[in-house]
Design a protein around this motif. Structure first.
Motif, mmCIF file in Angstrom:
data_model
loop_
_atom_site.group_PDB
_atom_site.id
_atom_site.type_symbol
_atom_site.label_atom_id
_atom_site.label_comp_id
_atom_site.label_asym_id
_atom_site.label_seq_id
_atom_site.Cartn_x
_atom_site.Cartn_y
_atom_site.Cartn_z
ATOM 1 N N UNK A 278 -15.520 -6.369 1.415
ATOM 2 C CA UNK A 278 -14.445 -7.351 1.246
ATOM 3 C C UNK A 278 -14.662 -8.546 2.166
ATOM 4 N N UNK A 279 -14.421 -9.725 1.633
ATOM 5 C CA UNK A 279 -14.481 -10.949 2.420
ATOM 6 C C UNK A 279 -13.149 -11.678 2.261
ATOM 7 N N UNK A 280 -12.609 -12.175 3.363
ATOM 8 C CA UNK A 280 -11.358 -12.909 3.305
ATOM 9 C C UNK A 280 -11.655 -14.322 2.803
ATOM 10 N N UNK A 281 -10.993 -14.755 1.734
ATOM 11 C CA UNK A 281 -11.290 -16.077 1.166
ATOM 12 C C UNK A 281 -10.882 -17.218 2.089
ATOM 13 N N UNK A 282 -11.481 -18.387 1.851
ATOM 14 C CA UNK A 282 -11.081 -19.636 2.485
ATOM 15 C C UNK A 282 -10.553 -20.539 1.376
ATOM 16 N N UNK A 283 -9.336 -21.034 1.541
ATOM 17 C CA UNK A 283 -8.695 -21.837 0.503
ATOM 18 C C UNK A 283 -8.511 -23.269 0.991
ATOM 19 N N UNK A 284 -8.997 -24.226 0.187
ATOM 20 C CA UNK A 284 -8.711 -25.641 0.399
ATOM 21 C C UNK A 284 -7.960 -26.134 -0.832
ATOM 22 N N UNK A 285 -6.953 -26.968 -0.610
ATOM 23 C CA UNK A 285 -6.177 -27.430 -1.750
ATOM 24 C C UNK A 285 -5.294 -26.315 -2.280
ATOM 25 N N UNK A 286 -5.302 -26.119 -3.599
ATOM 26 C CA UNK A 286 -4.423 -25.143 -4.238
ATOM 27 C C UNK A 286 -5.255 -24.071 -4.933
ATOM 28 N N UNK A 287 -4.780 -22.832 -4.884
ATOM 29 C CA UNK A 287 -5.512 -21.741 -5.517
ATOM 30 C C UNK A 287 -4.574 -20.586 -5.837
ATOM 31 N N UNK A 288 -4.947 -19.827 -6.861
ATOM 32 C CA UNK A 288 -4.263 -18.580 -7.200
ATOM 33 C C UNK A 288 -5.177 -17.433 -6.794
ATOM 34 N N UNK A 289 -4.674 -16.505 -6.035
ATOM 35 C CA UNK A 289 -5.522 -15.398 -5.591
ATOM 36 C C UNK A 289 -4.685 -14.192 -5.198
ATOM 37 N N UNK A 290 -5.310 -13.037 -5.300
ATOM 38 C CA UNK A 290 -4.686 -11.803 -4.840
ATOM 39 C C UNK A 290 -5.049 -11.544 -3.395
ATOM 40 N N UNK A 291 -4.473 -10.514 -2.831
ATOM 41 C CA UNK A 291 -4.753 -10.185 -1.442
ATOM 42 C C UNK A 291 -5.637 -8.963 -1.315
ATOM 43 N N UNK A 292 -6.031 -8.688 -0.085
ATOM 44 C CA UNK A 292 -6.841 -7.513 0.251
ATOM 45 C C UNK A 292 -5.973 -6.579 1.080
ATOM 46 N N UNK A 293 -5.759 -5.355 0.603
ATOM 47 C CA UNK A 293 -4.919 -4.401 1.334
ATOM 48 C C UNK A 293 -5.626 -3.998 2.620
ATOM 49 N N UNK A 294 -4.963 -4.262 3.752
ATOM 50 C CA UNK A 294 -5.585 -3.982 5.049
ATOM 51 C C UNK A 294 -4.847 -2.907 5.841
ATOM 52 N N UNK A 295 -3.634 -2.532 5.415
ATOM 53 C CA UNK A 295 -2.909 -1.451 6.075
ATOM 54 C C UNK A 295 -1.789 -1.000 5.142
ATOM 55 N N UNK A 296 -1.388 0.262 5.274
ATOM 56 C CA UNK A 296 -0.298 0.800 4.452
ATOM 57 C C UNK A 296 0.393 1.922 5.204
ATOM 58 N N UNK A 297 1.716 2.010 5.053
ATOM 59 C CA UNK A 297 2.510 3.029 5.726
ATOM 60 C C UNK A 297 3.588 3.550 4.770
ATOM 61 N N UNK A 298 3.789 4.883 4.766
ATOM 62 C CA UNK A 298 4.842 5.517 3.977
ATOM 63 C C UNK A 298 5.989 5.941 4.884
ATOM 64 N N UNK A 299 7.232 5.680 4.447
ATOM 65 C CA UNK A 299 8.421 6.091 5.197
ATOM 66 C C UNK A 299 9.486 6.577 4.218
ATOM 67 N N UNK A 300 10.672 6.885 4.759
ATOM 68 C CA UNK A 300 11.823 7.287 3.946
ATOM 69 C C UNK A 300 11.476 8.461 3.027
ATOM 70 N N UNK A 301 10.930 9.533 3.631
ATOM 71 C CA UNK A 301 10.538 10.735 2.891
ATOM 72 C C UNK A 301 9.553 10.403 1.776
ATOM 73 N N UNK A 302 8.604 9.540 2.088
ATOM 74 C CA UNK A 302 7.526 9.150 1.169
ATOM 75 C C UNK A 302 8.012 8.423 -0.079
ATOM 76 N N UNK A 303 9.185 7.793 -0.009
ATOM 77 C CA UNK A 303 9.673 7.026 -1.161
ATOM 78 C C UNK A 303 9.588 5.517 -0.928
ATOM 79 N N UNK A 304 9.162 5.110 0.249
ATOM 80 C CA UNK A 304 9.044 3.684 0.553
ATOM 81 C C UNK A 304 7.675 3.402 1.152
ATOM 82 N N UNK A 305 6.990 2.416 0.588
ATOM 83 C CA UNK A 305 5.688 2.034 1.117
ATOM 84 C C UNK A 305 5.714 0.574 1.549
ATOM 85 N N UNK A 306 5.200 0.342 2.748
ATOM 86 C CA UNK A 306 4.901 -1.003 3.208
ATOM 87 C C UNK A 306 3.377 -1.139 3.233
ATOM 88 N N UNK A 307 2.880 -2.232 2.678
ATOM 89 C CA UNK A 307 1.441 -2.469 2.829
ATOM 90 C C UNK A 307 1.194 -3.944 3.126
#
Length: 261
Positions: free
Chosen positions: A73-102
């Protein structure tokens, strides 16, 4: 003197206990009748027994999600305007495994405008998309109210179940998408479970996505999140100079070796 009844009984005994074909057929018929009677009694007993059993609801076992690590994975460099997705770099489960933060990292923060002598470049979250549908947020600019598809149809299935926290440079630069305001935004380490102030995310544009599992609403997996980003650095000379001199994501050329005016 033998009676008519005795004759009939005698015939029956000969049929059952005799050695002829008729005797064999009679015994087979009686065995079949006995087997059917036993099966019928067993079915009635099982029906009576099952009628007293209280049905238990099926346990919702949720879903299993796995994100494979990718060292390429490489983190993109954006100049001007662009549409792009992200790269998942961390994730955590809470609330009895019903809530995820990533945490999804979107792009690098670029340097100064005006050939490295001007103001710092700034990033704006123009729009955010869930599964190719544009998000409309509540007034906080964080909580999804509904999504809109390409034909203008509204979908409320993610309402109040998904939140998106945006950051434009590091963990202490929270922002909201364009056209929203919120003076009470939190640093990333106060949003992401397991983080503290040492999680700085320096010089990165990123977002923390909160997903609350809800089987009835169909929110059972990680949505495909995409961002429409705009960087204030747009002039070709600025973009080229920035990439040539950056030691973090560019060529790392010393500015003294570049003739710029």
């Amino acid at each position: 003197m033998a009676s008519f009844i005795d004759d009939i009984i005698g015939v029956g005994k000969d049929l059952i206990f005799g050695n002829g074909i008729g005797s064999s057929l009679a015994r087979t018929a009686l065995l079949g009748l006995l087997a059917n009677k036993l099966a019928d009694n067993t079915t009635k007993e099982n029906t009576a027994s099952n009628s007293s059993i209280v049905a238990t609801p099926e346990v919702d076992r949720g879903v299993r999600l796995q994100v494979n690590p990718d060292a390429n994975h490489r983190i993109p460099v954006v100049y001007g305007s662009a549409y792009l997705g992200g790269i998942i770099t961390d994730a955590q489960l809470t609330n009895q495994n019903t809530r995820m933060h990533y945490c999804t990292t979107i792009c690098e923060r670029t340097g100064l405008t005006n050939l490295g002598l001007g103001a710092a470049s700034t990033f704006t979250f123009e729009d955010i998309y869930l599964d190719d549908q544009r998000c409309v947020f509540l007034s906080d600019g964080i909580t999804v109210a509904y999504t809109v598809d390409r034909d203008g149809n509204l979908d409320y299935s993610a309402a109040n179940l998904i939140k998106i926290y945006c950051y434009a440079g590091n963990s202490t630069t929270p922002v909201v998408p364009d056209n929203y305001t919120n003076p009470s935004l939190l640093p990333a380490y106060s949003v992401m479970p397991g983080w503290d102030s040492s999680y700085t995310m320096s010089d990165l544009i990123f977002a923390i996505v909160e997903v609350n599992y809800n089987k009835e609403k169909g929110v059972t997996t990680l949505p495909d999140v995409n961002f429409h980003m705009t960087n204030s650095m747009t002039l070709p000379g600025d973009c080229l100079y920035d990439y040539m001199t950056s030691t973090r994501y560019g060529a790392g050329i010393n500015s003294s070796e570049i003739y710029a005016r």
